[in-house]
Design a protein around this motif. Structure first.
Motif, PDB file in Angstrom:
ATOM      1  N   PRO A 192      36.054  36.399  26.913  1.00  0.00           N
ATOM      2  CA  PRO A 192      34.901  36.013  27.732  1.00  0.00           C
ATOM      3  C   PRO A 192      35.120  34.694  28.481  1.00  0.00           C
ATOM      4  N   ALA A 193      35.801  33.743  27.846  1.00  0.00           N
ATOM      5  CA  ALA A 193      36.065  32.464  28.503  1.00  0.00           C
ATOM      6  C   ALA A 193      36.959  32.666  29.726  1.00  0.00           C
ATOM      7  N   ARG A 194      37.949  33.533  29.610  1.00  0.00           N
ATOM      8  CA  ARG A 194      38.839  33.829  30.740  1.00  0.00           C
ATOM      9  C   ARG A 194      38.062  34.508  31.864  1.00  0.00           C
ATOM     10  N   LEU A 195      37.214  35.453  31.502  1.00  0.00           N
ATOM     11  CA  LEU A 195      36.430  36.157  32.518  1.00  0.00           C
ATOM     12  C   LEU A 195      35.501  35.199  33.258  1.00  0.00           C
TER      13      LEU A 195
ATOM     14  N   ALA B 139      34.667  36.628  36.927  1.00  0.00           N
ATOM     15  CA  ALA B 139      34.209  37.978  36.598  1.00  0.00           C
ATOM     16  C   ALA B 139      33.040  37.939  35.611  1.00  0.00           C
ATOM     17  N   GLY B 140      32.830  36.776  34.990  1.00  0.00           N
ATOM     18  CA  GLY B 140      31.717  36.581  34.072  1.00  0.00           C
ATOM     19  C   GLY B 140      30.751  35.554  34.644  1.00  0.00           C
ATOM     20  N   VAL B 141      29.486  35.680  34.285  1.00  0.00           N
ATOM     21  CA  VAL B 141      28.461  34.778  34.818  1.00  0.00           C
ATOM     22  C   VAL B 141      28.540  33.435  34.095  1.00  0.00           C
ATOM     23  N   ALA B 142      28.758  32.385  34.834  1.00  0.00           N
ATOM     24  CA  ALA B 142      28.878  31.044  34.262  1.00  0.00           C
ATOM     25  C   ALA B 142      27.615  30.659  33.504  1.00  0.00           C
ATOM     26  N   GLY B 143      27.809  30.142  32.289  1.00  0.00           N
ATOM     27  CA  GLY B 143      26.682  29.681  31.486  1.00  0.00           C
ATOM     28  C   GLY B 143      26.035  30.749  30.626  1.00  0.00           C
ATOM     29  N   SER B 144      26.482  32.008  30.748  1.00  0.00           N
ATOM     30  CA  SER B 144      25.857  33.088  29.966  1.00  0.00           C
ATOM     31  C   SER B 144      26.580  33.356  28.654  1.00  0.00           C
ATOM     32  N   ARG B 145      27.726  32.733  28.455  1.00  0.00           N
ATOM     33  CA  ARG B 145      28.569  33.034  27.295  1.00  0.00           C
ATOM     34  C   ARG B 145      28.044  32.336  26.033  1.00  0.00           C
ATOM     35  N   PHE B 146      28.053  33.059  24.903  1.00  0.00           N
ATOM     36  CA  PHE B 146      27.672  32.478  23.615  1.00  0.00           C
ATOM     37  C   PHE B 146      28.287  33.302  22.480  1.00  0.00           C
ATOM     38  N   THR B 147      28.410  32.698  21.318  1.00  0.00           N
ATOM     39  CA  THR B 147      28.953  33.382  20.145  1.00  0.00           C
ATOM     40  C   THR B 147      27.831  34.149  19.448  1.00  0.00           C
ATOM     41  N   TYR B 148      27.975  35.449  19.352  1.00  0.00           N
ATOM     42  CA  TYR B 148      26.946  36.272  18.715  1.00  0.00           C
ATOM     43  C   TYR B 148      27.275  36.632  17.271  1.00  0.00           C
ATOM     44  N   ALA B 149      28.541  36.464  16.877  1.00  0.00           N
ATOM     45  CA  ALA B 149      28.929  36.785  15.494  1.00  0.00           C
ATOM     46  C   ALA B 149      30.297  36.181  15.200  1.00  0.00           C
ATOM     47  N   ILE B 150      30.563  35.952  13.923  1.00  0.00           N
ATOM     48  CA  ILE B 150      31.889  35.541  13.469  1.00  0.00           C
ATOM     49  C   ILE B 150      32.371  36.600  12.488  1.00  0.00           C
ATOM     50  N   GLY B 151      33.457  37.268  12.857  1.00  0.00           N
ATOM     51  CA  GLY B 151      33.929  38.418  12.089  1.00  0.00           C
ATOM     52  C   GLY B 151      34.693  38.046  10.830  1.00  0.00           C
ATOM     53  N   LYS B 152      34.768  39.016   9.924  1.00  0.00           N
ATOM     54  CA  LYS B 152      35.504  38.838   8.675  1.00  0.00           C
ATOM     55  C   LYS B 152      36.497  39.984   8.507  1.00  0.00           C
ATOM     56  N   LEU B 153      37.688  39.638   8.091  1.00  0.00           N
ATOM     57  CA  LEU B 153      38.779  40.593   7.904  1.00  0.00           C
ATOM     58  C   LEU B 153      38.798  41.105   6.465  1.00  0.00           C
ATOM     59  N   VAL B 154      39.045  42.407   6.325  1.00  0.00           N
ATOM     60  CA  VAL B 154      39.059  43.035   5.001  1.00  0.00           C
ATOM     61  C   VAL B 154      40.279  43.937   4.877  1.00  0.00           C
TER      62      VAL B 154
ATOM     63  N   ALA C  67      29.691  36.892  23.570  1.00  0.00           N
ATOM     64  CA  ALA C  67      29.075  37.794  24.545  1.00  0.00           C
ATOM     65  C   ALA C  67      29.021  37.079  25.878  1.00  0.00           C
ATOM     66  N   ILE C  68      29.071  37.862  26.967  1.00  0.00           N
ATOM     67  CA  ILE C  68      28.942  37.273  28.302  1.00  0.00           C
ATOM     68  C   ILE C  68      28.362  38.301  29.263  1.00  0.00           C
ATOM     69  N   ALA C  69      27.518  37.835  30.157  1.00  0.00           N
ATOM     70  CA  ALA C  69      27.047  38.682  31.262  1.00  0.00           C
ATOM     71  C   ALA C  69      28.156  38.746  32.296  1.00  0.00           C
ATOM     72  N   LEU C  70      28.431  39.944  32.782  1.00  0.00           N
ATOM     73  CA  LEU C  70      29.485  40.128  33.771  1.00  0.00           C
ATOM     74  C   LEU C  70      28.916  40.120  35.185  1.00  0.00           C
TER      75      LEU C  70
ATOM     76  N   ASP D 294      19.618  40.098  31.123  1.00  0.00           N
ATOM     77  CA  ASP D 294      19.117  38.875  30.491  1.00  0.00           C
ATOM     78  C   ASP D 294      18.294  39.201  29.245  1.00  0.00           C
ATOM     79  N   ALA D 295      17.504  40.279  29.329  1.00  0.00           N
ATOM     80  CA  ALA D 295      16.661  40.670  28.197  1.00  0.00           C
ATOM     81  C   ALA D 295      17.507  41.052  26.993  1.00  0.00           C
ATOM     82  N   PHE D 296      18.610  41.790  27.230  1.00  0.00           N
ATOM     83  CA  PHE D 296      19.453  42.199  26.098  1.00  0.00           C
ATOM     84  C   PHE D 296      20.163  41.003  25.471  1.00  0.00           C
ATOM     85  N   LEU D 297      20.698  40.120  26.298  1.00  0.00           N
ATOM     86  CA  LEU D 297      21.387  38.949  25.755  1.00  0.00           C
ATOM     87  C   LEU D 297      20.426  38.050  24.982  1.00  0.00           C
ATOM     88  N   ASN D 298      19.211  37.921  25.464  1.00  0.00           N
ATOM     89  CA  ASN D 298      18.204  37.133  24.744  1.00  0.00           C
ATOM     90  C   ASN D 298      17.851  37.798  23.415  1.00  0.00           C
ATOM     91  N   TYR D 299      17.774  39.120  23.420  1.00  0.00           N
ATOM     92  CA  TYR D 299      17.469  39.829  22.168  1.00  0.00           C
ATOM     93  C   TYR D 299      18.600  39.647  21.157  1.00  0.00           C
TER      94      TYR D 299
END
Length: 247
Positions: free
Chosen positions: A80-83, A88-103, A212-215, A225-230
């Motif tokens: 997302p940072a590269r986009l 290709a991605g909307v500036a300022g819309s990027r945020f971390t929505y989860a931190i994954g765990k490996l199993v 996550a990022i808006a494209l 915007d509604a989905f990202l806010n949710y």
């Protein structure tokens, strides 16, 4: 009575006009919680979500080739940072929505121990991972094996899936007796759904920060915007945590 009827028709029509569809590219590890989130989002907002599940690396290429995605839920924070940097991605819309765990997981009980010692045993023929060049969970698996000093021995046994979904399928089908998967694929509500597993300590791999990022194709679209806010809401966070992610 006539005025009331006209008013109601206007309200209904306005609601229909405002309802929209959102095209979301979803990292394969997040497929299960995404279903729950989408169901509640659609019920509450009237918007529809069309999800495409796959590997983050492939999504990156598809986005630059004109894919109609309006939101990316990546399995890393780099893509997302590269986009965003590339426009290709909307500036300022990027945020971390989860931190994954490996199993480390096997579809059979008793195969994987609580400390992952099975990795040092010669008894298994294959081990499944996602493609480390395309999928962050695959890269994390390689990093963990190298820190455990087992990668040199296991490398020849690797069965590589193009995404974490395919890596999971190799183990579920028995094509590989064990493999590295996302915690969200095999745990629900804090409990292992089947088989045996070892939750890999997060000291063995770099944090899997999922952004996550808006494209660009979703720029200025209210439903996007509604989905990202949710996705940032407490209701969504409860679902995300229930699948083993950190926030």
């Amino acid at each position: 009575m006539f005025r009331f009827t006209v008013l109601m028709l206007c309200l209904v029509t306005t609601g229909l006009v405002r309802a929209d569809e959102v095209q979301v590219a979803v990292a394969a590890n997040f497929a299960a919680p995404m279903k729950d989130i989408v169901a509640r989002f659609e019920q509450q907002t009237g918007h529809k979500v069309r999800s495409t599940v796959g590997a983050t690396g492939k999504f990156y290429a598809q986005i630059h080739n004109g894919a109609p995605f309006e939101i990316l839920l990546a399995a890393d924070d780099d893509t997302p940072a590269r986009l965003e940097k590339e426009g290709a991605g909307v500036a300022g819309s990027r945020f971390t929505y989860a931190i994954g765990k490996l199993v480390l997981w096997s579809a059979r009980s008793g195969v994987v121990d609580e400390k992952g010692a099975v990795l040092n045993q010669p008894g298994f023929a294959h081990l499944s991972i996602a493609n480390p060049k395309l999928a962050p969970y695959g890269a994390a698996a390689v990093e963990a094996m190298k820190k455990l000093n087992v990668y040199g021995v296991i490398e020849a046994k690797l069965v590589v899936g193009e995404s974490i979904a395919q890596a999971h399928q190799f183990v579920a089908s028995g094509a590989a007796p064990l493999g590295f998967v996302a915690m969200s694929q095999v745990f629900e509500g804090g409990k292992l759904k089947s088989g045996s597993a070892w939750v890999v300590p997060d000291t063995l791999y770099s944090p899997i920060r999922q952004d996550a990022i808006a494209l660009d194709k979703g720029r200025g679209k209210p439903a996007v915007d509604a989905f990202l806010n949710y996705l940032k809401s407490d209701a969504a966070k409860v679902i995300i945590r229930s699948y083993g992610y950190a926030l």
